[in-house]
Write a protein that holds these residues in place. Sequence first.
Motif, PDB file in Angstrom:
ATOM      1  N   CYS A   1       0.798  -1.160   0.002  1.00  0.00           N
ATOM      2  CA  CYS A   1       0.043  -0.039  -0.140  1.00  0.00           C
ATOM      3  C   CYS A   1       0.875   1.283   0.052  1.00  0.00           C
TER       4      CYS A   1
ATOM      5  N   LEU B   1      -0.048   4.286   0.897  1.00  0.00           N
ATOM      6  CA  LEU B   1      -0.672   4.981   1.833  1.00  0.00           C
ATOM      7  C   LEU B   1       0.026   4.580   3.434  1.00  0.00           C
TER       8      LEU B   1
ATOM      9  N   CYS C   1      -2.196   5.425   6.532  1.00  0.00           N
ATOM     10  CA  CYS C   1      -3.032   5.984   7.248  1.00  0.00           C
ATOM     11  C   CYS C   1      -2.893   5.553   8.664  1.00  0.00           C
TER      12      CYS C   1
ATOM     13  N   CYS D   1      -4.777   2.938  10.061  1.00  0.00           N
ATOM     14  CA  CYS D   1      -4.825   1.553   9.469  1.00  0.00           C
ATOM     15  C   CYS D   1      -4.829   0.468  10.249  1.00  0.00           C
TER      16      CYS D   1
ATOM     17  N   TRP E   1       1.594  -3.186   4.360  1.00  0.00           N
ATOM     18  CA  TRP E   1       2.145  -2.143   3.562  1.00  0.00           C
ATOM     19  C   TRP E   1       3.210  -2.557   2.733  1.00  0.00           C
TER      20      TRP E   1
ATOM     21  N   GLY F   1      -4.086  -3.658   2.475  1.00  0.00           N
ATOM     22  CA  GLY F   1      -3.181  -3.334   1.369  1.00  0.00           C
ATOM     23  C   GLY F   1      -4.063  -2.380   0.232  1.00  0.00           C
TER      24      GLY F   1
HETATM   25  S1  SF4 Z   1      -4.020  -0.554   3.721  1.00  0.00           S
HETATM   26 FE1  SF4 Z   1      -4.020   0.837   5.626  1.00  0.00          FE
HETATM   27  S2  SF4 Z   1      -2.651   2.678   4.700  1.00  0.00           S
HETATM   28 FE2  SF4 Z   1      -3.385   1.177   3.136  1.00  0.00          FE
HETATM   29  S3  SF4 Z   1      -5.154   2.627   2.313  1.00  0.00           S
HETATM   30 FE3  SF4 Z   1      -5.786   0.992   3.709  1.00  0.00          FE
HETATM   31  S4  SF4 Z   1      -6.216   1.766   5.585  1.00  0.00           S
HETATM   32 FE4  SF4 Z   1      -4.695   3.192   4.307  1.00  0.00          FE
END
Ligand code: SF4
Length: 242
Positions: free
Chosen positions: A31, A33, A35, A38, A44, A79
Amino acid sequence: MNINHCRISSFQSLGTVDGPGVRAVVFMQGCPLRCSCCHNPETWDINGGSLINSEELFHKILRCKSYFGSKGGVTFSGGEPLLQSEFLASFLPALKEEDIHVAIDTSGCILNDKAKEVIALSDLILLDYKYTDPKAYKEYTGMDLSKADEFLSYLNSVNKPTWLRQVIIPTINDSKESVSTLYSLKEKYACIEKIELLPFRKLCIEKYHALNIDFPFKDIREATKDDIDSLKKIASFYGCAP
Ligand code: SF4
């Protein structure tokens, strides 16, 4: 990225919270991002998780098919599943041949030609529209809200059935104004079939400990059923089912 293999974090046979009906959920690895809320930080790293080839994944999904009923199917979550769009674009036609309903759970951060192919092959997009306030969006995801809006506009332009989902985090995005703005998106985008408010939970805290990463929202309280129920009342003003 390989079209014969993908990287997954885990596979859930009987999920009931990621799209309609009973679903197999494939948690894809990787991923872009980060967040603050998360729940799956283990997804990730694009080089983490495990490799699985298309036949193995196909058979794992087929083994669950009898549980799907008329509404269920498979959801690719993560992810960020669209990070592996090349794989998905080659894999999804086999599921469609089996008449299996396909949903993609995405943050909307990737909209290249391959991602568009994946969208075309999917029956439903679960768009995690994380915050309605651009400042909060940037601060707590690292991405610009305009990217999610661009993604949503694209879904609308191709009439793709879409569910918007937002994790409600006390003190961050739980104001009536914020949730009203979220529901008001339904007036602008006809592709939105449903808007889901999900309670912020901290069950993931152990994962953060194990990975030795700080969980930025560790001191924020979890959202209660009452929090969510009272915010859902706003839905009827915008012609949404609560
Ligand atoms: S996996 Fe986690 S970091 Fe990635 S978009 Fe979803 S919530 Fe956000």
